[in-house]
Design a protein around this motif. Sequence first.
Motif, mmCIF file in Angstrom:
data_model
loop_
_atom_site.group_PDB
_atom_site.id
_atom_site.type_symbol
_atom_site.label_atom_id
_atom_site.label_comp_id
_atom_site.label_asym_id
_atom_site.label_seq_id
_atom_site.Cartn_x
_atom_site.Cartn_y
_atom_site.Cartn_z
ATOM 1 N N ARG A 1 0.356 -0.802 -0.106
ATOM 2 C CA ARG A 1 -0.375 0.214 0.188
ATOM 3 C C ARG A 1 1.160 1.344 0.429
ATOM 4 O O ARG A 1 0.672 2.469 -0.946
ATOM 5 C CB ARG A 1 -0.620 0.259 1.131
ATOM 6 N N ASP B 1 2.456 2.241 -3.259
ATOM 7 C CA ASP B 1 1.659 2.649 -5.106
ATOM 8 C C ASP B 1 0.767 3.362 -4.532
ATOM 9 O O ASP B 1 -0.544 3.541 -3.896
ATOM 10 C CB ASP B 1 0.530 1.056 -4.557
ATOM 11 N N THR B 2 0.998 4.558 -5.068
ATOM 12 C CA THR B 2 0.045 5.477 -4.289
ATOM 13 C C THR B 2 -1.060 5.849 -5.779
ATOM 14 O O THR B 2 -1.290 6.941 -5.394
ATOM 15 C CB THR B 2 1.152 7.117 -5.370
ATOM 16 N N GLY B 3 -0.846 5.239 -6.532
ATOM 17 C CA GLY B 3 -2.489 5.480 -7.436
ATOM 18 C C GLY B 3 -3.591 4.561 -6.506
ATOM 19 O O GLY B 3 -3.428 4.497 -5.635
ATOM 20 N N GLU B 4 -4.327 4.594 -7.396
ATOM 21 C CA GLU B 4 -5.852 3.729 -6.778
ATOM 22 C C GLU B 4 -5.400 1.995 -6.367
ATOM 23 O O GLU B 4 -5.674 1.619 -7.832
ATOM 24 C CB GLU B 4 -6.735 4.041 -8.112
ATOM 25 N N ARG B 5 -6.229 1.928 -5.960
ATOM 26 C CA ARG B 5 -5.498 0.360 -5.740
ATOM 27 C C ARG B 5 -6.656 -0.413 -3.956
ATOM 28 O O ARG B 5 -7.550 0.443 -3.261
ATOM 29 C CB ARG B 5 -4.386 0.355 -3.903
#
Length: 370
Positions: free
Chosen positions: A337, A340-344
Amino acid sequence: MTLAWERQEQILAAVRRHGTVRLADLVRRLGVSAVTVRRDVTALADRGLVRRVHGGITLPYRGLGGEPEAAPHRSAFGPTATRTLVGMVVPSVDYYWPHVVQGAQAAVTAAGGRLVMRASSYHPAEDRRQIATLLERGVQTLLVAPTTDGPAGLDLLRWLGGLPVPVVLVERLPPPELPTLALDAATTAHALGAGLAVRHLVTLGHRLIALVTSRTSPTSRALRVGWRETVDSLGLAPHRDLEIDVPSYGTPGWGAAYDDVLLDCRRRGVRALLVHSDREAIGMVERARDLGLAVPDELAVVSYDDEVAAASDPPLTAVRPQKHRLGALAAELALARCADTGERAVHRVQLWPALAVRESCGGQPPGAEG
Protein backbone atom coordinates in the motif's frame (compact mmCIF):
# COMPACT_ATOMS: atom_id res chain seq x y z
CA MET A 1 14.94 -11.32 30.34
CA THR A 2 14.44 -10.17 26.76
CA LEU A 3 12.23 -12.13 24.41
CA ALA A 4 13.72 -13.80 21.34
CA TRP A 5 12.08 -11.40 18.91
CA GLU A 6 13.39 -8.41 20.90
CA ARG A 7 16.96 -9.75 20.78
CA GLN A 8 16.66 -10.49 17.07
CA GLU A 9 15.46 -6.94 16.40
CA GLN A 10 18.52 -5.63 18.26
CA ILE A 11 20.78 -7.94 16.24
CA LEU A 12 19.27 -6.72 12.97
CA ALA A 13 19.63 -3.10 14.06
CA ALA A 14 23.32 -3.67 14.84
CA VAL A 15 23.92 -5.31 11.45
CA ARG A 16 22.14 -2.50 9.62
CA ARG A 17 24.21 0.06 11.50
CA HIS A 18 27.64 -1.58 11.22
CA GLY A 19 27.34 -3.84 8.18
CA THR A 20 29.13 -6.74 9.88
CA VAL A 21 28.93 -7.70 13.56
CA ARG A 22 31.00 -10.24 15.47
CA LEU A 23 29.14 -12.86 17.51
CA ALA A 24 31.31 -12.08 20.53
CA ASP A 25 30.20 -8.43 20.35
CA LEU A 26 26.55 -9.52 20.26
CA VAL A 27 27.03 -11.67 23.37
CA ARG A 28 28.47 -8.68 25.21
CA ARG A 29 25.89 -6.20 23.85
CA LEU A 30 22.84 -8.36 24.58
CA GLY A 31 24.05 -9.72 27.89
CA VAL A 32 23.09 -13.30 27.07
CA SER A 33 24.98 -16.53 26.50
CA ALA A 34 26.77 -17.44 23.28
CA VAL A 35 24.32 -20.32 22.84
CA THR A 36 21.39 -17.89 22.91
CA VAL A 37 23.06 -15.59 20.38
CA ARG A 38 23.82 -18.49 18.05
CA ARG A 39 20.18 -19.63 18.30
CA ASP A 40 18.93 -16.13 17.43
CA VAL A 41 21.41 -15.81 14.56
CA THR A 42 20.35 -19.21 13.21
CA ALA A 43 16.70 -18.12 13.27
CA LEU A 44 17.54 -14.91 11.37
CA ALA A 45 19.76 -16.70 8.86
CA ASP A 46 17.11 -19.36 8.22
CA ARG A 47 14.70 -16.57 7.26
CA GLY A 48 17.28 -14.99 4.96
CA LEU A 49 17.62 -11.83 7.05
CA VAL A 50 21.36 -12.15 7.79
CA ARG A 51 24.30 -14.06 6.31
CA ARG A 52 26.87 -15.87 8.40
CA VAL A 53 30.53 -14.98 7.92
CA HIS A 54 33.55 -16.21 9.87
CA GLY A 55 33.02 -15.22 13.50
CA GLY A 56 30.03 -13.01 12.80
CA ILE A 57 27.13 -12.02 10.56
CA THR A 58 26.44 -9.50 7.82
CA LEU A 59 23.50 -8.38 5.74
CA PRO A 60 22.59 -10.73 2.89
CA TYR A 61 22.65 -7.86 0.38
CA ARG A 62 25.39 -5.26 -0.04
CA GLY A 63 25.80 -2.50 -2.55
CA LEU A 64 28.80 -2.05 -4.83
CA GLY A 65 30.24 0.58 -2.54
CA GLY A 66 30.13 -1.71 0.46
CA GLU A 67 27.16 0.03 2.12
CA PRO A 68 24.19 -2.13 3.10
CA GLU A 69 21.21 -1.72 0.81
CA ALA A 70 17.71 -3.10 0.89
CA ALA A 71 17.04 -6.00 -1.41
CA PRO A 72 14.57 -5.44 -4.24
CA HIS A 73 11.39 -6.86 -2.83
CA ARG A 74 8.08 -7.98 -4.23
CA SER A 75 5.17 -9.63 -2.56
CA ALA A 76 1.97 -11.37 -3.56
CA PHE A 77 0.42 -7.90 -3.53
CA GLY A 78 2.96 -6.31 -5.87
CA PRO A 79 6.10 -4.23 -5.23
CA THR A 80 6.61 -3.21 -1.62
CA ALA A 81 8.11 -0.05 -0.18
CA THR A 82 11.62 -0.34 1.26
CA ARG A 83 13.26 1.30 4.28
CA THR A 84 9.82 1.86 5.79
CA LEU A 85 9.12 2.54 9.46
CA VAL A 86 6.12 0.34 10.28
CA GLY A 87 4.09 0.68 13.47
CA MET A 88 2.21 -2.23 15.03
CA VAL A 89 -0.29 -2.30 17.90
CA VAL A 90 -1.29 -5.68 19.36
CA PRO A 91 -3.51 -6.47 22.35
CA SER A 92 -1.05 -8.84 24.05
CA VAL A 93 2.61 -9.83 23.99
CA ASP A 94 2.39 -12.99 26.08
CA TYR A 95 -0.02 -15.16 24.12
CA TYR A 96 -0.76 -15.77 20.42
CA TRP A 97 0.54 -12.41 19.25
CA PRO A 98 4.34 -12.87 19.59
CA HIS A 99 4.33 -15.20 16.55
CA VAL A 100 2.28 -12.68 14.55
CA VAL A 101 4.70 -9.91 15.49
CA GLN A 102 7.68 -12.04 14.47
CA GLY A 103 6.12 -12.69 11.06
CA ALA A 104 5.53 -8.99 10.50
CA GLN A 105 9.04 -8.17 11.67
CA ALA A 106 10.55 -10.67 9.24
CA ALA A 107 8.67 -9.19 6.27
CA VAL A 108 9.48 -5.60 7.20
CA THR A 109 13.16 -6.36 7.78
CA ALA A 110 13.40 -8.27 4.50
CA ALA A 111 12.27 -5.06 2.79
CA GLY A 112 14.96 -3.04 4.58
CA GLY A 113 12.52 -1.44 7.02
CA ARG A 114 11.97 -1.44 10.75
CA LEU A 115 9.01 -2.54 12.84
CA VAL A 116 8.09 -0.59 15.99
CA MET A 117 5.56 -2.33 18.25
CA ARG A 118 3.26 -1.16 21.02
CA ALA A 119 1.05 -3.32 23.24
CA SER A 120 -2.49 -2.35 24.13
CA SER A 121 -5.06 -3.99 26.42
CA TYR A 122 -8.30 -4.71 24.53
CA HIS A 123 -9.54 -1.17 25.19
CA PRO A 124 -10.35 1.40 22.45
CA ALA A 125 -8.93 4.38 24.35
CA GLU A 126 -5.62 2.58 24.94
CA ASP A 127 -5.54 1.40 21.33
CA ARG A 128 -5.95 4.98 20.19
CA ARG A 129 -3.29 6.29 22.56
CA GLN A 130 -0.73 3.75 21.38
CA ILE A 131 -1.51 4.41 17.72
CA ALA A 132 -1.15 8.16 18.28
CA THR A 133 2.22 7.54 19.92
CA LEU A 134 3.40 5.64 16.85
CA LEU A 135 2.18 8.38 14.53
CA GLU A 136 4.19 10.91 16.55
CA ARG A 137 7.13 8.52 16.21
CA GLY A 138 6.87 8.98 12.43
CA VAL A 139 5.63 5.58 11.27
CA GLN A 140 4.69 5.44 7.60
CA THR A 141 2.11 2.65 7.88
CA LEU A 142 0.28 0.78 10.66
CA LEU A 143 -0.63 -2.80 11.50
CA VAL A 144 -3.38 -2.76 14.11
CA ALA A 145 -5.49 -5.29 16.01
CA PRO A 146 -8.02 -2.84 17.46
CA THR A 147 -10.98 -3.33 19.72
CA THR A 148 -14.05 -3.27 17.46
CA ASP A 149 -16.90 -3.74 19.96
CA GLY A 150 -19.43 -1.08 20.92
CA PRO A 151 -19.65 2.59 20.01
CA ALA A 152 -16.06 3.25 21.13
CA GLY A 153 -14.81 0.47 18.87
CA LEU A 154 -16.74 1.85 15.90
CA ASP A 155 -15.38 5.35 16.55
CA LEU A 156 -11.85 3.92 16.70
CA LEU A 157 -12.30 2.19 13.34
CA ARG A 158 -13.69 5.36 11.75
CA TRP A 159 -10.65 7.25 13.05
CA LEU A 160 -8.31 4.61 11.64
CA GLY A 161 -10.03 4.90 8.26
CA GLY A 162 -9.26 8.61 8.16
CA LEU A 163 -5.58 8.50 9.11
CA PRO A 164 -3.02 9.90 6.63
CA VAL A 165 -1.01 6.66 6.61
CA PRO A 166 -2.08 3.22 5.32
CA VAL A 167 -3.65 0.98 7.98
CA VAL A 168 -3.95 -2.82 7.84
CA LEU A 169 -6.19 -4.60 10.33
CA VAL A 170 -4.75 -7.81 11.77
CA GLU A 171 -7.17 -10.55 12.93
CA ARG A 172 -9.95 -8.01 12.80
CA LEU A 173 -12.64 -7.02 10.28
CA PRO A 174 -14.94 -4.01 10.36
CA PRO A 175 -18.32 -5.02 11.83
CA PRO A 176 -21.56 -4.90 9.80
CA GLU A 177 -22.15 -1.34 10.98
CA LEU A 178 -19.18 -0.21 8.84
CA PRO A 179 -19.61 -2.27 5.66
CA THR A 180 -17.68 0.11 3.39
CA LEU A 181 -14.77 1.03 5.64
CA ALA A 182 -11.86 0.91 3.19
CA LEU A 183 -9.19 -0.75 5.31
CA ASP A 184 -7.05 -3.70 4.24
CA ALA A 185 -7.14 -6.69 6.57
CA ALA A 186 -5.36 -10.00 7.15
CA THR A 187 -7.30 -12.54 9.22
CA THR A 188 -7.46 -16.21 10.14
CA ALA A 189 -10.51 -18.31 9.24
CA HIS A 190 -11.13 -19.28 12.86
CA ALA A 191 -14.68 -20.45 12.20
CA LEU A 192 -13.36 -22.82 9.56
CA GLY A 193 -10.75 -24.00 12.06
CA ALA A 194 -13.48 -24.97 14.51
CA GLY A 195 -15.13 -26.87 11.66
CA LEU A 196 -11.89 -28.77 10.98
CA ALA A 197 -11.82 -29.92 14.61
CA VAL A 198 -15.48 -30.97 14.64
CA ARG A 199 -15.12 -32.89 11.36
CA HIS A 200 -12.03 -34.68 12.61
CA LEU A 201 -13.88 -35.81 15.72
CA VAL A 202 -16.85 -36.92 13.63
CA THR A 203 -14.57 -39.11 11.49
CA LEU A 204 -13.58 -40.85 14.74
CA GLY A 205 -17.23 -41.61 15.45
CA HIS A 206 -18.17 -38.82 17.87
CA ARG A 207 -21.68 -37.38 17.59
CA LEU A 208 -21.74 -35.16 20.68
CA ILE A 209 -18.94 -32.58 20.70
CA ALA A 210 -18.76 -29.85 23.33
CA LEU A 211 -17.12 -26.47 22.76
CA VAL A 212 -15.26 -25.08 25.77
CA THR A 213 -14.02 -21.48 25.74
CA SER A 214 -12.40 -19.44 28.47
CA ARG A 215 -12.56 -15.82 27.44
CA THR A 216 -14.57 -13.32 25.45
CA SER A 217 -12.42 -12.62 22.42
CA PRO A 218 -12.84 -12.35 18.65
CA THR A 219 -11.34 -15.82 18.35
CA SER A 220 -13.78 -17.41 20.82
CA ARG A 221 -16.72 -15.75 19.08
CA ALA A 222 -15.58 -17.03 15.70
CA LEU A 223 -15.09 -20.53 17.09
CA ARG A 224 -18.65 -20.54 18.39
CA VAL A 225 -19.93 -19.59 14.96
CA GLY A 226 -17.89 -22.30 13.23
CA TRP A 227 -18.83 -24.93 15.80
CA ARG A 228 -22.56 -24.19 15.48
CA GLU A 229 -22.49 -24.09 11.68
CA THR A 230 -20.56 -27.36 11.40
CA VAL A 231 -22.74 -29.18 13.93
CA ASP A 232 -25.83 -28.06 12.00
CA SER A 233 -24.40 -28.82 8.55
CA LEU A 234 -23.39 -32.36 9.57
CA GLY A 235 -26.77 -33.08 11.11
CA LEU A 236 -25.28 -34.01 14.47
CA ALA A 237 -27.40 -34.71 17.53
CA PRO A 238 -28.86 -31.64 19.27
CA HIS A 239 -26.08 -29.85 21.13
CA ARG A 240 -28.13 -28.23 23.88
CA ASP A 241 -25.95 -26.72 26.60
CA LEU A 242 -22.72 -27.96 25.02
CA GLU A 243 -21.38 -24.45 24.40
CA ILE A 244 -19.54 -23.98 27.70
CA ASP A 245 -17.60 -21.06 29.18
CA VAL A 246 -15.06 -21.79 31.92
CA PRO A 247 -12.57 -19.74 33.99
CA SER A 248 -9.10 -19.37 32.56
CA TYR A 249 -6.68 -22.10 33.61
CA GLY A 250 -5.03 -21.27 36.91
CA THR A 251 -7.51 -18.59 38.02
CA PRO A 252 -9.48 -18.98 41.26
CA GLY A 253 -11.98 -21.81 41.09
CA TRP A 254 -10.78 -23.20 37.78
CA GLY A 255 -10.33 -26.78 39.01
CA ALA A 256 -13.83 -27.15 40.42
CA ALA A 257 -15.34 -25.56 37.31
CA TYR A 258 -13.46 -27.94 35.01
CA ASP A 259 -14.52 -30.90 37.15
CA ASP A 260 -18.16 -29.83 36.82
CA VAL A 261 -17.83 -29.73 33.03
CA LEU A 262 -16.16 -33.12 32.83
CA LEU A 263 -18.62 -34.81 35.19
CA ASP A 264 -21.57 -33.34 33.29
CA CYS A 265 -20.08 -34.53 29.98
CA ARG A 266 -19.61 -38.04 31.39
CA ARG A 267 -23.20 -38.07 32.65
CA ARG A 268 -24.54 -36.99 29.26
CA GLY A 269 -22.34 -39.24 27.18
CA VAL A 270 -20.25 -36.44 25.68
CA ARG A 271 -16.84 -37.89 24.87
CA ALA A 272 -15.26 -35.17 22.74
CA LEU A 273 -14.21 -31.60 23.52
CA LEU A 274 -12.95 -28.71 21.41
CA VAL A 275 -11.20 -26.36 23.84
CA HIS A 276 -9.94 -22.80 23.37
CA SER A 277 -7.08 -22.56 24.15
CA ASP A 278 -4.03 -24.79 24.90
CA ARG A 279 -3.81 -23.86 28.59
CA GLU A 280 -7.45 -24.69 29.17
CA ALA A 281 -7.20 -27.91 27.13
CA ILE A 282 -4.20 -29.01 29.18
CA GLY A 283 -6.15 -28.16 32.33
CA MET A 284 -9.07 -30.28 31.13
CA VAL A 285 -6.77 -33.24 30.52
CA GLU A 286 -5.22 -32.79 33.98
CA ARG A 287 -8.62 -32.74 35.71
CA ALA A 288 -9.90 -35.63 33.61
CA ARG A 289 -6.96 -37.74 34.79
CA ASP A 290 -7.75 -36.89 38.40
CA LEU A 291 -11.38 -37.90 37.86
CA GLY A 292 -10.39 -41.23 36.33
CA LEU A 293 -11.28 -40.24 32.74
CA ALA A 294 -8.64 -41.56 30.35
CA VAL A 295 -7.61 -39.39 27.41
CA PRO A 296 -8.11 -40.42 24.63
CA ASP A 297 -9.79 -43.74 25.53
CA GLU A 298 -12.74 -42.17 27.34
CA LEU A 299 -12.46 -38.54 26.28
CA ALA A 300 -11.11 -37.01 23.06
CA VAL A 301 -9.70 -33.48 23.30
CA VAL A 302 -8.82 -31.03 20.51
CA SER A 303 -7.16 -27.74 21.42
CA TYR A 304 -7.34 -24.50 19.48
CA ASP A 305 -4.16 -22.41 19.01
CA ASP A 306 -1.32 -24.98 19.18
CA GLU A 307 1.05 -22.88 21.24
CA VAL A 308 2.14 -25.64 23.64
CA ALA A 309 -0.29 -28.44 22.72
CA ALA A 310 2.44 -30.83 21.59
CA ALA A 311 4.00 -30.75 25.08
CA SER A 312 0.82 -31.97 26.78
CA ASP A 313 0.55 -35.52 28.16
CA PRO A 314 -0.78 -36.97 25.96
CA PRO A 315 0.15 -34.60 23.10
CA LEU A 316 -2.95 -32.68 22.05
CA THR A 317 -4.45 -32.72 18.60
CA ALA A 318 -4.74 -29.01 17.84
CA VAL A 319 -5.97 -26.50 15.30
CA ARG A 320 -3.01 -24.29 14.39
CA PRO A 321 -3.55 -20.76 13.05
CA GLN A 322 -0.70 -19.70 10.74
CA LYS A 323 0.35 -16.84 13.00
CA HIS A 324 3.83 -16.13 11.61
CA ARG A 325 2.56 -16.18 8.04
CA LEU A 326 -0.37 -13.95 9.01
CA GLY A 327 1.97 -11.29 10.39
CA ALA A 328 4.14 -11.45 7.28
CA LEU A 329 1.14 -11.07 4.95
CA ALA A 330 -0.21 -8.14 6.95
CA ALA A 331 3.16 -6.39 6.71
CA GLU A 332 3.41 -7.08 2.98
CA LEU A 333 -0.07 -5.62 2.50
CA ALA A 334 1.00 -2.48 4.34
CA LEU A 335 4.27 -2.13 2.42
CA ALA A 336 2.50 -2.70 -0.90
CA ARG A 337 0.00 0.00 0.00
CA CYS A 338 2.90 2.37 0.75
CA ALA A 339 4.53 1.59 -2.61
CA ASP A 340 1.37 2.14 -4.66
CA THR A 341 0.46 5.81 -4.79
CA GLY A 342 -2.42 5.31 -7.23
CA GLU A 343 -5.86 3.82 -6.80
CA ARG A 344 -5.64 0.41 -5.20
CA ALA A 345 -8.40 -2.06 -4.40
CA VAL A 346 -9.04 -2.90 -0.77
CA HIS A 347 -7.54 -6.30 0.09
CA ARG A 348 -9.06 -8.69 2.64
CA VAL A 349 -6.80 -11.74 3.01
CA GLN A 350 -7.86 -14.80 5.01
CA LEU A 351 -5.61 -17.72 5.96
CA TRP A 352 -6.89 -21.18 6.77
CA PRO A 353 -5.58 -22.80 9.95
CA ALA A 354 -4.21 -26.34 9.88
CA LEU A 355 -5.05 -29.40 11.98
CA ALA A 356 -2.13 -31.10 13.74
CA VAL A 357 -3.26 -34.64 14.62
CA ARG A 358 -1.64 -36.06 17.74
CA GLU A 359 -2.59 -38.58 20.44
CA SER A 360 -5.37 -36.87 22.39
CA CYS A 361 -8.17 -38.04 20.10
CA GLY A 362 -7.15 -41.64 19.53
CA GLY A 363 -7.60 -43.31 16.18
CA GLN A 364 -10.79 -45.29 16.60
CA PRO A 365 -14.47 -44.50 17.13
CA PRO A 366 -15.59 -44.46 20.76
CA GLY A 367 -16.30 -47.97 21.98
CA ALA A 368 -14.23 -49.67 19.26
CA GLU A 369 -12.02 -52.55 20.30
CA GLY A 370 -8.31 -51.83 20.52
